[in-house]
Design a protein around this motif. Structure first.
Motif, PDB file in Angstrom:
ATOM      1  N   ALA A 210       0.832  -1.211   0.000  1.00  0.00           N
ATOM      2  CA  ALA A 210       0.000   0.000   0.000  1.00  0.00           C
ATOM      3  C   ALA A 210       0.866   1.261   0.000  1.00  0.00           C
ATOM      4  N   MET A 211       1.917   1.224   0.810  1.00  0.00           N
ATOM      5  CA  MET A 211       2.828   2.364   0.887  1.00  0.00           C
ATOM      6  C   MET A 211       3.513   2.588  -0.445  1.00  0.00           C
ATOM      7  N   CYS A 398       8.759   7.207   4.782  1.00  0.00           N
ATOM      8  CA  CYS A 398       8.189   5.933   4.301  1.00  0.00           C
ATOM      9  C   CYS A 398       9.106   4.772   4.657  1.00  0.00           C
ATOM     10  N   LEU A 399      10.404   4.954   4.417  1.00  0.00           N
ATOM     11  CA  LEU A 399      11.368   3.884   4.711  1.00  0.00           C
ATOM     12  C   LEU A 399      11.397   3.588   6.203  1.00  0.00           C
ATOM     13  N   GLU A 411      10.840  -6.055   3.232  1.00  0.00           N
ATOM     14  CA  GLU A 411       9.629  -5.231   3.142  1.00  0.00           C
ATOM     15  C   GLU A 411       9.930  -3.871   2.535  1.00  0.00           C
ATOM     16  N   LEU A 412      11.121  -3.351   2.781  1.00  0.00           N
ATOM     17  CA  LEU A 412      11.514  -2.089   2.132  1.00  0.00           C
ATOM     18  C   LEU A 412      11.607  -2.313   0.625  1.00  0.00           C
TER      19      LEU A 412
ATOM     20  N   ALA B  90      19.893   3.054  -0.538  1.00  0.00           N
ATOM     21  CA  ALA B  90      19.549   3.222   0.876  1.00  0.00           C
ATOM     22  C   ALA B  90      19.117   1.894   1.491  1.00  0.00           C
ATOM     23  N   ILE B  91      18.305   1.142   0.761  1.00  0.00           N
ATOM     24  CA  ILE B  91      17.824  -0.153   1.276  1.00  0.00           C
ATOM     25  C   ILE B  91      19.000  -1.120   1.421  1.00  0.00           C
TER      26      ILE B  91
END
Lengths: 501, 152
Positions: A210-211, A398-399, A411-412, B90-91
């Protein structure tokens, strides 16, 4: 009598300083995200989700609900002042709201919009006070076949009422249902399509998707648009004339009724109710040719309908445990995180949450009217912050928000991938909301289907043994046939030169 | 319209992949469904819907699509691409470098490379944003973020 004791209990819960504080945070944050183009109510709700972990479940849902209807209020501000809808349902408000602003009547448009939203919101809440508990009582009699039929109907309604082509929307729904099967099968414990990734055992998370689809993709899309100049109204210009007030009453009451009934249907009810209200007011007006040039009816009706929808949209969620939109699905997540299962038993097992949410909406509507009008100057200044400064911070939040849920980089990555997919889907006119809704309803649908077939020994006619399931499946079939007929008739209507709004 | 067809083709690919994956799972019987039956039905339905939608688009009379202007396309996608690349970075480094380094670094690179701010402005805003983020999320809200190899 039970309803009145419930209302009393609800107000006791909603007026507690603790819940009042979170209601205020929710409506303020909701208004801000509604005002900011590029951050929708769902993105705003996800950003604040980590803050709900340490608070009581009633306060968490009250805050989320505050964001939900606060964003509906805030969305009209950018529509009127900048000709850019703050959120999708405020598109129609641009048609007459912005012309009013250009004529120097921005303040009156904002006032009527806030006032109509207040009345529509409160009338809608009166409706859910009586409808939700009654439906919850009735729903206790539902078996898995009836629940399966409800989920099928919900999915078909979302397909039929989505934006863009019905066939494309159905593809999104089925894709969402399919993605919902990834993870551990609840009935057998079998891992489906996880490819050894342990984080996928619980399935593809709704929150990162959703994000990504609503938050990240919105940022990617918004970097490609140039935002126009903001019109700033003076405080003394906020009062409408007597004539404007007189002309607004009819649209406000009609919008309330229209919004309430449309809101009972899952899917893009907010958008549909605002368009339907605009079309109705134009049809009833003595001067339909003036719509689009700054008619107050074109602001009052749609904005009222939009907010009236908010209350009734919560009815299936509170009484049946079926989310009708992505943000309501997020409220459901917030409750599940706290170990509370929404559904027909919520009104008896957790009346503090059930009635607390409903009563907090009365309070939230009052706060929003007080907040929106005097603080319009502040919101205009927020709008002036360049988007190129805002979006890196929004992305960072958000992250942080997604990582704080499960401390998972997977999930990120899901959020980012969903954002990229959402960007391209939106660019090529595919509606993403049905995909997200189907992701959360799909697992429920599968469980009800399998339970029904196990109980009946594999006999599909079992669904027809339940009157309710038969009626609902019948409506679903009629809906499919209606959609096919409409898509056949629409090109013929276009060829004969008929005009819409 | 061209983009829509490409997306439908991708969805057809997803449907075929899903169908193949579902066939590898136990299907079971109707009254005692295995884990593979529901995904099998859904992937089949997705395939049918996508083929139908694609077929209708091919039969529909439409104007000749304009040739692709690659320069315009690159200009449109340049900033989103930069945002995506920086977010991937970043991730990837999120847990190894830790929040206190990633947050200001990410903000600085975004503001400089994607938003187009001047170097010193981007640096100042990045550092300020990082500090505010740390104070608000870690200290005030108590959100648990990775400390990274430096343990900060």
């Amino acid at each position: 009598m039970e309803i009145f004791s419930g209302i009393f209990q609800g107000f006791s819960a909603a007026l507690s300083p603790y819940n009042l504080y979170y209601c205020l945070i929710g409506v303020t944050w909701g208004t801000i995200v509604g005002v900011l183009p590029g951050v929708g109510p769902l993105a705003g709700a996800v950003l604040i989700l980590p803050a709900t972990f340490g608070i009581q479940p009633a306060a968490a849902v009250i805050m989320m609900a505050g964001i939900y209807y606060g964003a509906m209020y805030g969305g009209s501000t950018t529509s009127i002042l900048m000709n850019i809808p703050g959120e999708a349902a405020s598109v129609v408000t641009c048609l007459d709201g912005y012309p009013m602003a250009r004529k120097g009547r921005a303040g009156a448009a904002l006032f009527i919009s806030a006032w109509g939203s207040f009345i529509g919101g409160n009338l809608s809440i009166c409706g859910i006070v009586f409808l939700a508990p009654t439906l919850a009582q009735f729903a206790l009699q539902f078996g898995p076949s009836a629940m399966f039929a409800i989920t099928v109907l919900a999915m078909l309604l979302i397909s039929a009422l989505g934006r863009g082509s019905t066939l494309n929307t159905m593809c999104m729904v089925v894709l969402g249902l399919f993605l919902g099967t990834i993870g551990m099968d609840i009935m057998t414990g079998f891992l489906r399509m996880t490819y050894g990734i342990s984080e996928l055992a619980d399935g593809i998370g709704f929150i990162p998707v959703a994000m990504g689809v609503f938050g990240v993709s919105e940022i990617l899309v918004s970097t490609q648009t140039v935002l126009p100049v903001v019109i700033k109204p003076k405080f003394r210009e906020l009062v409408p004339t007597r004539e404007e007030l007189r002309r607004s009453w009819g649209p406000i009451f009609r919008g309330s009724a229209l919004g309430f009934f449309i809101g009972l249907v899952p899917g893009s009810a907010h958008i549909i109710s605002s368009f339907a209200s605009y079309a109705l007011e134009k049809k009833l007006s003595k001067h339909p040719e003036k719509f689009g040039t700054g008619m107050i009816e074109g602001v009052a009706g749609p904005e009222t309908a939009n907010n009236a929808c908010t209350g009734s949209h919560l009815v299936p969620f509170l009484s049946l445990g079926i989310p009708t939109s992505p943000i309501i699905a997020l409220m459901m997540m917030a409750l599940l995180i706290h170990g509370v299962t929404p559904g027909p038993l919520l009104v008896t097992q957790r009346p503090d949450i059930f009635w607390g949410v409903i009563c907090s909406m009365y309070i939230g509507n009052v706060v929003l009217v007080i907040l929106n009008l005097p603080m319009v100057g502040l919101f205009v200044n927020i709008l002036r912050i360049p988007f190129r400064l805002l979006f890196p911070m929004i992305l960072m939040i958000c992250l942080i928000g997604i990582y704080s849920v499960n401390a998972s980089r997977v999930e990120l990555a899901i959020m980012l991938i969903s954002g990229i997919i959402g960007f391209f889907l939106r660019r090529y006119s595919f509606d993403c909301a049905p995909l997200v809704m189907a992701l959360i309803i799909g697992p429920m649908m599968e469980i009800y289907l399998r339970q029904s077939l196990m109980m009946s020994g594999g006999n599909p006619l079992f669904f027809l043994q339940s009157t309710l399931a038969t009626v609902l499946l019948g409506i679903a079939v009629l809906l499919i046939l209606g959609s096919i007929l409409l898509s056949y008739l629409k090109p013929q209507a276009k060829a004969s030169g008929k005009k819409g709004i | 319209m061209r983009g829509e067809k490409i997306i439908l083709l991708i969805l057809i690919g997803v449907a075929i992949w899903g169908f193949k994956s579902a066939l590898q799972m136990p299907i079971g019987k109707v009254q005692d469904q295995g884990p593979g039956l529901f995904p099998l039905v859904l992937s089949g339905l997705l395939l049918i819907l996508c083929v139908l939608s694609l077929g209708l688009k091919f039969f529909k009379k439409e104007k000749q699509a304009a040739p692709v202007d690659w320069g315009k396309t690159w200009r449109e996608f340049r900033i989103p691409l930069r945002i995506i690349l920086l977010t991937i970075g970043a991730i990837y480094f999120w847990e190894s470098l830790g929040f206190l380094i990633i947050c200001p670094l990410f903000l600085f690179l975004m503001l400089f490379w994607a938003s187009g701010f001047q170097l010193w402005k981007a640096l100042a805003l990045g550092l300020a944003g990082g500090l505010i983020g740390w104070a608000f999320f870690i200290k005030l809200l108590g959100v648990v973020m990775p400390r990274g190899i430096f343990g900060i």
